[in-house]
Design an enzyme around this catalytic site. Structure first.
Site, PDB file in Angstrom:
ATOM      1  N   SER A 160       5.311 -12.400  40.023  1.00 51.23           N
ATOM      2  CA  SER A 160       6.127 -11.427  40.765  1.00 51.23           C
ATOM      3  C   SER A 160       6.655 -10.254  39.952  1.00 51.23           C
ATOM      4  CB  SER A 160       7.306 -12.136  41.432  1.00 51.23           C
ATOM      5  OG  SER A 160       6.878 -12.795  42.595  1.00 51.23           O
ATOM      6  N   SER A 172       6.542 -10.261  44.121  1.00 55.56           N
ATOM      7  CA  SER A 172       7.663  -9.978  44.986  1.00 55.56           C
ATOM      8  C   SER A 172       8.591  -8.876  44.471  1.00 55.56           C
ATOM      9  CB  SER A 172       8.476 -11.246  45.203  1.00 55.56           C
ATOM     10  OG  SER A 172       9.080 -11.668  44.002  1.00 55.56           O
ATOM     11  N   LYS A 210      16.779  -6.361  40.717  1.00 53.69           N
ATOM     12  CA  LYS A 210      16.165  -7.027  41.873  1.00 53.69           C
ATOM     13  C   LYS A 210      17.245  -7.721  42.704  1.00 53.69           C
ATOM     14  CE  LYS A 210      12.290 -10.171  42.932  1.00 53.69           C
ATOM     15  NZ  LYS A 210      11.207 -11.022  42.357  1.00 53.69           N
TER      16      LYS A 210
END
Lengths: 445, 108
Positions: free
Chosen positions: A148, A124, A49
């Protein structure tokens, strides 16, 4: 895509081939799950990420304000990957600063859901989940502040796991809400999640909130018979497809020999309120460091005050600005007691409520989201988006571990995920229950 | 001691232009004039929603919270100088010279 477990048995040459295949597949796909194809280390490629530091990479939290920033060191989780036969390969798209539930707020544009490109992948960690669910990554590392990891995993038909707060070092994770953030795995199955979790966990003196607790290697026992609590008053707010998946899963768990106990929890509106006070307060503080002086993108200005204002006003997107404003509101003189301190107190109530249930149950089964992945552009109103986090945020507020697992599909073929929640530092039971549930629900891609 | 401001429903906070201006200052953010009305509306909705916490009795509960036991650990106060990190940050800073970040004049 081959699993992480299988990938770990491959030779260097085979892995080089897999890596180039991954890159070709990702470039050919229109998911926009990868925002870079950087390499660091040797071994099984793990997608990272865009908020986890990898030395020498442009790591930007999906934001304009971090354009130009180059990470000067490896996050502890990256160091651990590299010493365990894995490498960091590629950056995955995300909501700006991990603030969102759809990955629509990224500087790099929208990521699409691999099951239906007119829908969001969740957020997210949407890029990570879309890549794993879409067969263009073996496994990924995401971060979970209010769901997330788990929510995008549920939307994209993969497994997402949030460890207990303190179990995985946050050193090198761009801070959003420091008392809630945890790094965790997004994988194709439960076993892979346990493998990746085992590698990244452990005490780290560089993170003062890292728990100094020994944890032995996870050895999954899917035959363990557990007591699993279901939260009856939660489910009425979910869509009918989610409700059906929930009751079918309960039946499958009973058939697998587990004991189901029925419980109720306080209305999730209190969790949402507590979360959006505390997370925004922490975010306002954490994001104060982005001022154009030391790193990232600097705006044109003729004096220092304008430098701060212009850099931040041009560099942050709308949702980030909204949360900074809200965070400064709840922290400001006159409102601090009524909002921030009140929410801190409510956090005790939330944890106590979980603990009471865990006096009688090993695990809790809960929905991850009230619906399957929504259409791109469907959620306009910030408050409506916040409300869709209703099932995931209490777990972060209480610091508990949880794992989201695909259990069924709706009539449009969209994946439905449910989560198991365990006691703090009881990841072993979480994986035991998840492996049993994975087998019991017979989910097929 | 603890003054529960939100316990009185009549005292609901209204986000207005004055509060928004104060928040912009605290946040070092400028909100475009064209967006102010929308943001006031959104923040008002969110603040009105989070007022629901006033329905909960939190008397006697600690205002600090940690999921970790034992509090924040102490460590020796030893400096740790990572030259490479310093060099890298300065090299990629928006503007730097020698060992310093360069900014526009602070005093005109």
């Amino acid at each position: 895509m081959i699993t992480l477990k299988v990938a770990l048995t491959k030779t260097k040459e085979e892995l080089a081939e897999i890596k180039s295949e991954l890159e070709n597949l990702a470039k050919a796909s229109d998911l926009n799950a990868y925002i870079g194809f950087e390499n660091s280390g040797e071994g099984v490629p793990i997608l990272i990420k865009d908020n986890i530091q990898v030395n020498g990479w442009s790591v930007t939290s999906g934001s304009k304000i971090l354009q130009g920033y180059i990470a000067p060191y490896d996050a502890t989780v990256i160091t651990k990957l590299k010493s365990s036969g894995m490498m960091a390969f590629g950056r995955s798209n995300m909501d700006e600063f991990a603030m969102g539930s759809t990955t629509e707020s990224s500087f790099y544009g929208i990521t699409k859901n691999p099951y239906d490109i007119s829908r969001v992948p969740g957020g997210s960690s949407g890029g990570a989940a879309a890549a794993v669910g879409g067969g263009i990554a073996i496994a990924a590392l995401g971060s979970d502040t209010g769901g997330s990891i788990r929510q995008p995993a549920a939307y994209c038909g993969c497994v997402g796991m949030k460890p207990t707060y303190g179990r995985v070092s946050r050193y090198g994770l761009a801070a959003y809400a420091s008392s809630l953030d945890q790094i965790g795995p997004i994988t194709q199955n439960v076993e892979d999640a346990a493998i990746l979790y085992d590698i990244i966990k452990g005490h780290d003196p560089r993170d003062s909130t890292s728990a100094d607790i020994e944890d032995s290697k996870t050895v999954i026992n899917e035959n363990r018979k557990l007591t699993i609590a279901v939260i009856d008053n939660y489910i009425s707010e979910a869509s009918s497809d989610i409700q059906k998946a929930y009751s079918d899963t309960i039946k499958a768990l009973q058939d697998a020999g587990h004991t189901i106990v029925h419980k109720n929890m306080q209305n999730t509106k209190y969790d949402i309120a507590t979360y959006y006070i505390l997370a925004t307060a922490e975010a306002a503080t954490n994001l104060a460091r982005f001022d154009g002086v030391r790193y990232g993108r600097r705006a044109e200005a003729s004096n220092v005050s304008d430098l701060y204002y212009n850099t931040r006003s041009e560099g942050f997107g709308d949702e980030v600005k909204r949360r900074i404003l809200l965070g400064n509101f709840v922290l400001s003189s006159g409102y601090y007691d009524a909002y921030y301190l009140k929410a801190q107190r409510v956090r005790h109530l939330i944890r106590d409520e979980f603990n009471t249930i865990f006096n009688e149950a090993d695990l809790i089964l809960s929905p991850v989201a009230p619906s399957v992945a929504p259409k791109i552009g469907a959620v306009h109103d910030p408050l409506e988006m916040y409300k869709s986090d209703m099932y995931t945020i209490a777990i972060n507020l209480a610091g508990l571990p949880a794992l989201s697992l695909p259990v069924a599909k709706d009539s449009d073929g969209m994946p439905i995920g449910l989560q198991l929640i365990a006691k703090a530092f009881d990841e072993q039971t979480l994986f035991d229950g998840a492996a049993s549930m994975e087998k019991a629900v017979k989910y097929t891609k | 001691m603890y003054n529960n401001k939100t316990s009185n429903k009549e005292e609901n906070v209204q986000i207005d232009n004055t509060i928004l201006e104060k928040l912009e200052k605290l946040s070092h953010l400028k909100i475009d004039d064209g967006k102010k009305e929308e943001i006031i509306h959104q923040l008002s909705d969110i603040v009105a929603y989070v007022e629901n916490l006033s329905e909960l009795d939190t008397s006697g509960l600690d205002a600090s919270f940690s999921t970790l036991t034992g509090g924040t650990p102490m460590r020796e106060d030893v400096s740790s100088k990572q030259e490479e990190v310093i060099k890298s940050i300065l090299a990629h800073a928006p503007q730097s010279e020698d060992d310093f970040f360069v900014v526009p004049a602070i005093i005109e």
